[in-house]
Design a protein around this motif. Structure first.
Motif, PDB file in Angstrom:
ATOM      1  N   PRO A 115       0.793  -1.320   0.369  1.00  0.00           N
ATOM      2  CA  PRO A 115      -0.177   0.187  -0.038  1.00  0.00           C
ATOM      3  C   PRO A 115       1.026   1.204  -0.438  1.00  0.00           C
ATOM      4  CG  PRO A 115       0.248  -0.984   2.335  1.00  0.00           C
ATOM      5  CD  PRO A 115       1.093  -1.663   1.284  1.00  0.00           C
ATOM      6  N   LEU A 116       0.428   2.292  -1.012  1.00  0.00           N
ATOM      7  CA  LEU A 116       0.887   3.438  -0.743  1.00  0.00           C
ATOM      8  C   LEU A 116      -0.066   4.597   0.228  1.00  0.00           C
ATOM      9  CD1 LEU A 116       2.543   3.387  -4.808  1.00  0.00           C
ATOM     10  CD2 LEU A 116       3.633   3.223  -2.189  1.00  0.00           C
ATOM     11  N   ALA A 117      -0.893   3.841   0.001  1.00  0.00           N
ATOM     12  CA  ALA A 117      -1.885   5.277   0.897  1.00  0.00           C
ATOM     13  C   ALA A 117      -3.659   4.386   1.201  1.00  0.00           C
ATOM     14  CB  ALA A 117      -2.024   6.709   0.423  1.00  0.00           C
ATOM     15  N   GLU A 118      -4.590   5.423   1.238  1.00  0.00           N
ATOM     16  CA  GLU A 118      -5.862   4.858   1.531  1.00  0.00           C
ATOM     17  C   GLU A 118      -6.205   4.677  -0.389  1.00  0.00           C
ATOM     18  OE1 GLU A 118     -10.014   5.711   3.175  1.00  0.00           O
ATOM     19  OE2 GLU A 118      -8.716   7.037   3.154  1.00  0.00           O
ATOM     20  N   ARG A 119      -6.318   3.622  -0.409  1.00  0.00           N
ATOM     21  CA  ARG A 119      -6.811   2.995  -2.224  1.00  0.00           C
ATOM     22  C   ARG A 119      -5.699   3.049  -2.787  1.00  0.00           C
ATOM     23  NH1 ARG A 119     -12.423   6.425  -3.665  1.00  0.00           N
ATOM     24  NH2 ARG A 119     -11.330   8.217  -1.768  1.00  0.00           N
ATOM     25  N   ILE A 120      -4.563   3.589  -2.771  1.00  0.00           N
ATOM     26  CA  ILE A 120      -3.673   3.454  -3.111  1.00  0.00           C
ATOM     27  C   ILE A 120      -2.343   2.732  -3.084  1.00  0.00           C
ATOM     28  CG2 ILE A 120      -2.151   4.445  -4.557  1.00  0.00           C
ATOM     29  CD1 ILE A 120      -3.241   7.255  -3.914  1.00  0.00           C
ATOM     30  N   ARG A 121      -2.187   1.559  -4.214  1.00  0.00           N
ATOM     31  CA  ARG A 121      -1.289   0.095  -3.785  1.00  0.00           C
ATOM     32  C   ARG A 121      -0.369   0.653  -4.705  1.00  0.00           C
ATOM     33  NH1 ARG A 121      -4.198  -5.660  -3.628  1.00  0.00           N
ATOM     34  NH2 ARG A 121      -4.816  -4.771  -6.158  1.00  0.00           N
ATOM     35  N   ALA A 122       1.232   0.167  -4.858  1.00  0.00           N
ATOM     36  CA  ALA A 122       2.143  -0.131  -6.048  1.00  0.00           C
ATOM     37  C   ALA A 122       1.768  -1.714  -6.040  1.00  0.00           C
ATOM     38  CB  ALA A 122       3.680   0.033  -5.326  1.00  0.00           C
ATOM     39  N   VAL A 123       1.660  -1.684  -6.986  1.00  0.00           N
ATOM     40  CA  VAL A 123       1.704  -3.128  -7.427  1.00  0.00           C
ATOM     41  C   VAL A 123       1.902  -4.256  -8.653  1.00  0.00           C
ATOM     42  CG1 VAL A 123      -0.249  -4.975  -8.778  1.00  0.00           C
ATOM     43  CG2 VAL A 123      -1.210  -3.113  -7.556  1.00  0.00           C
ATOM     44  N   ALA A 124       3.588  -5.157  -8.239  1.00  0.00           N
ATOM     45  CA  ALA A 124       4.379  -5.186  -9.514  1.00  0.00           C
ATOM     46  C   ALA A 124       4.060  -5.458 -10.621  1.00  0.00           C
ATOM     47  CB  ALA A 124       5.500  -6.108  -8.870  1.00  0.00           C
ATOM     48  N   LEU A 125       4.769  -5.715 -11.718  1.00  0.00           N
ATOM     49  CA  LEU A 125       3.511  -6.030 -12.785  1.00  0.00           C
ATOM     50  C   LEU A 125       4.192  -7.611 -12.691  1.00  0.00           C
ATOM     51  CD1 LEU A 125       2.970  -5.763 -15.557  1.00  0.00           C
ATOM     52  CD2 LEU A 125       5.494  -5.357 -16.793  1.00  0.00           C
ATOM     53  N   SER A 126       5.064  -7.922 -12.318  1.00  0.00           N
ATOM     54  CA  SER A 126       5.070  -9.624 -12.391  1.00  0.00           C
ATOM     55  C   SER A 126       3.770  -9.991 -11.418  1.00  0.00           C
ATOM     56  CB  SER A 126       6.847  -9.730 -11.835  1.00  0.00           C
ATOM     57  OG  SER A 126       6.970  -9.240 -10.013  1.00  0.00           O
ATOM     58  N   ASP A 127       3.020  -9.408 -10.586  1.00  0.00           N
ATOM     59  CA  ASP A 127       2.346  -9.796  -9.237  1.00  0.00           C
ATOM     60  C   ASP A 127       0.813  -9.318  -9.570  1.00  0.00           C
ATOM     61  OD1 ASP A 127       1.904 -11.136  -6.729  1.00  0.00           O
ATOM     62  OD2 ASP A 127       1.370  -8.980  -5.649  1.00  0.00           O
ATOM     63  N   LEU A 128       0.982  -8.919 -10.782  1.00  0.00           N
ATOM     64  CA  LEU A 128      -0.376  -8.989 -11.802  1.00  0.00           C
ATOM     65  C   LEU A 128      -1.406  -9.713 -11.269  1.00  0.00           C
ATOM     66  CD1 LEU A 128      -0.452  -7.108 -14.808  1.00  0.00           C
ATOM     67  CD2 LEU A 128      -1.246  -6.365 -12.115  1.00  0.00           C
ATOM     68  N   HIS A 129      -1.497 -11.286 -11.588  1.00  0.00           N
ATOM     69  CA  HIS A 129      -2.252 -12.679 -11.023  1.00  0.00           C
ATOM     70  C   HIS A 129      -2.512 -12.104 -10.089  1.00  0.00           C
ATOM     71  CE1 HIS A 129      -4.514 -15.736 -13.011  1.00  0.00           C
ATOM     72  NE2 HIS A 129      -3.093 -16.481 -11.647  1.00  0.00           N
ATOM     73  N   ARG A 130      -1.782 -12.895  -9.239  1.00  0.00           N
ATOM     74  CA  ARG A 130      -2.023 -12.186  -7.802  1.00  0.00           C
ATOM     75  C   ARG A 130      -2.713 -11.208  -7.347  1.00  0.00           C
ATOM     76  NH1 ARG A 130      -0.884 -11.291  -3.039  1.00  0.00           N
ATOM     77  NH2 ARG A 130      -0.009  -9.390  -3.474  1.00  0.00           N
ATOM     78  N   ALA A 131      -1.771 -10.148  -7.323  1.00  0.00           N
ATOM     79  CA  ALA A 131      -2.978  -8.877  -6.852  1.00  0.00           C
ATOM     80  C   ALA A 131      -3.978  -8.648  -7.994  1.00  0.00           C
ATOM     81  CB  ALA A 131      -1.673  -8.122  -7.542  1.00  0.00           C
ATOM     82  N   LEU A 132      -4.522  -8.637  -9.137  1.00  0.00           N
ATOM     83  CA  LEU A 132      -5.451  -8.512  -9.666  1.00  0.00           C
ATOM     84  C   LEU A 132      -6.894  -9.444  -9.788  1.00  0.00           C
ATOM     85  CD1 LEU A 132      -4.625  -6.565 -12.882  1.00  0.00           C
ATOM     86  CD2 LEU A 132      -4.931  -6.061 -10.042  1.00  0.00           C
ATOM     87  N   GLY A 133      -6.193 -10.936  -9.041  1.00  0.00           N
ATOM     88  CA  GLY A 133      -7.100 -12.288  -9.328  1.00  0.00           C
ATOM     89  C   GLY A 133      -8.499 -12.496 -10.692  1.00  0.00           C
ATOM     90  N   HIS A 134      -8.190 -11.647 -12.026  1.00  0.00           N
ATOM     91  CA  HIS A 134      -9.449 -11.566 -12.868  1.00  0.00           C
ATOM     92  C   HIS A 134      -9.908 -11.005 -11.850  1.00  0.00           C
ATOM     93  CE1 HIS A 134      -7.026 -15.130 -14.903  1.00  0.00           C
ATOM     94  NE2 HIS A 134      -6.979 -16.036 -13.352  1.00  0.00           N
TER      95      HIS A 134
END
Length: 395
Positions: free
Chosen positions: A366-385
């Motif tokens: 997380p970077l702030a409320e409702r904002i987070r940093a997401v690694a491109l390599s982690d998209l599948h887990r972070a977005l989860g379809h």
């Protein structure tokens, strides 16, 4: 050849519900290969395939009703746009009770294909746009190779970068000189090659018809026709502007991208990773690659995807709107993303559920409320379809 399980499963599901399923996409993107995999797994009757680039198969379909009415099981029609009169026959056959045959039609997207099928097969057909390989299919460890070479199967699977580059250069030439005229496009190949190269240099920028028109010495409407042709054949992507009822002047022209990163690098004459890293368009190239990755992970349709910008410099690289949900994305080719004023403005003005900063590092945090940093390599887990996004929007 990589197995495209997600694509295959989706088409098989469509075939269980619709009498006609269309796989559309750029030439050489893998439509025929995918259809053959589906045919090999088909267990509901015989399979019959017609390749309309073959003179003999086109001759057999000179009377489409006579050729198709008695067939059962799965009928595959490859390069359907070459014989548009088949569509009226498919409408009749698709209305038969119990669907004795399912039709899988393949086509390089074209105005003729889209118009004929929408007029004749409304309510009977579903489209699936087949794109190149995704990070999920090739594996995260090969994402740099995918970025460099793009997602066309023969380009990605080539033994060396040089062979991949040569294939892409040959593709560009044959697409302009052979494929477009075959689709009924009557614009000189040299003109479209120059236009496509110019789009590559504008990759990730806001479209300016007047500037292109001055360079070509033609009317804005002519330039718009060039853009529509390249978009309809899936080699250029337009990202539409989003406009809200705000007390701010908002940008109302689309952004343009070469749809495949490998084709972009070919048009810019970038042969290897070092060439890409040293080019002024490296950031825009990475942004386009990451946008494709995000929209595919979310299964976002073109009509759900926008960018947003105001004339006072607030902007958002990607806005995905689905029902009551609004998800924002910024793309930063850096290892240390930071929150900007523009991000906060976008969250408040657009009422975003949340905003993800897609970046080139390795961790998601997380970077702030409702904002987070997401690694491109982690998209599948972070977005989860998209499952992680199906939460009630904060007011």
């Amino acid at each position: 050849m990589l197995e495209r399980r997600r694509e295959r499963s989706r088409i098989e599901a469509y075939l269980s519900r619709f009498p006609v399923v269309a796989i559309v996409g750029a030439r050489q993107i893998g439509k025929t290969t995918l259809a053959r995999v589906i045919a090999a797994r088909w267990r509901k009757g015989p399979v019959r395939r017609f390749d309309l680039e073959e003179t003999s198969d086109r001759a057999r379909l000179s009377d489409p009703m006579l050729a198709l009415q008695d067939l059962t099981g799965l009928v595959i029609l490859d390069e359907i746009q070459l014989l548009p009169e088949v569509f009226s026959t498919l409408r009749v056959l698709a209305d038969r009770p119990r669907y004795p045959a399912r039709f899988l039609i393949l086509g390089s997207a074209s105005p003729d294909l889209l118009r004929q099928s929408s007029e004749s097969l409304a309510g009977r057909i579903i489209y699936h746009e087949l794109k190149g390989f995704s990070m999920d299919e090739v594996g995260v460890r090969r994402r740099k190779k995918l970025w460099l070479r793009g997602g066309f199967p023969r380009s990605f699977l080539a033994r060396t970068n040089e062979l991949s580059f040569e294939w892409r250069r040959s593709f560009v030439r044959s697409f302009l000189e052979r494929d477009l005229p075959q689709l009924g496009v009557q614009i000189p190949s040299g003109t479209l090659e120059r236009f496509w190269s110019m789009v590559a240099h504008y990759h990730g920028q806001i479209w300016n018809s007047s500037e292109f028109a001055r360079s070509f010495g033609v009317a804005d409407t002519t330039i718009r026709r060039y853009l529509d042709v390249m978009t309809a054949t899936y080699v250029v992507r337009q990202l539409r502007p989003f406009s809200e009822n705000l007390a701010k002047r908002q940008v109302k022209s689309p952004k343009v991208y070469v749809s495949d990163s490998g084709l972009l690098h070919t048009l810019l004459n970038l042969r290897d990773q070092a060439d890409v890293e040293g080019h002024p368009k490296v950031g825009a190239s990475w942004e386009g690659f990451a946008i494709n990755a995000v929209t595919r992970e979310l299964d976002a349709r073109p009509e759900e995807c926008f960018f947003w910008a105001t004339h006072s410099s607030a902007e958002l690289d990607l806005l995905v709107v689905r029902g009551r949900h609004r998800w924002g994305f910024e793309f930063k080719r850096t290892v240390a993303p930071k929150i900007t004023r523009s991000m906060r403005v976008a969250i408040e003005d657009l009422h975003l559920d949340r905003l993800d900063v897609i970046y080139a590092g390795d961790a998601t945090y997380p970077l702030a409320e409702r904002i987070r940093a997401v690694a491109l390599s982690d998209l599948h887990r972070a977005l989860g379809h998209g499952r992680a996004w199906q939460t009630r929007r904060k007011k």
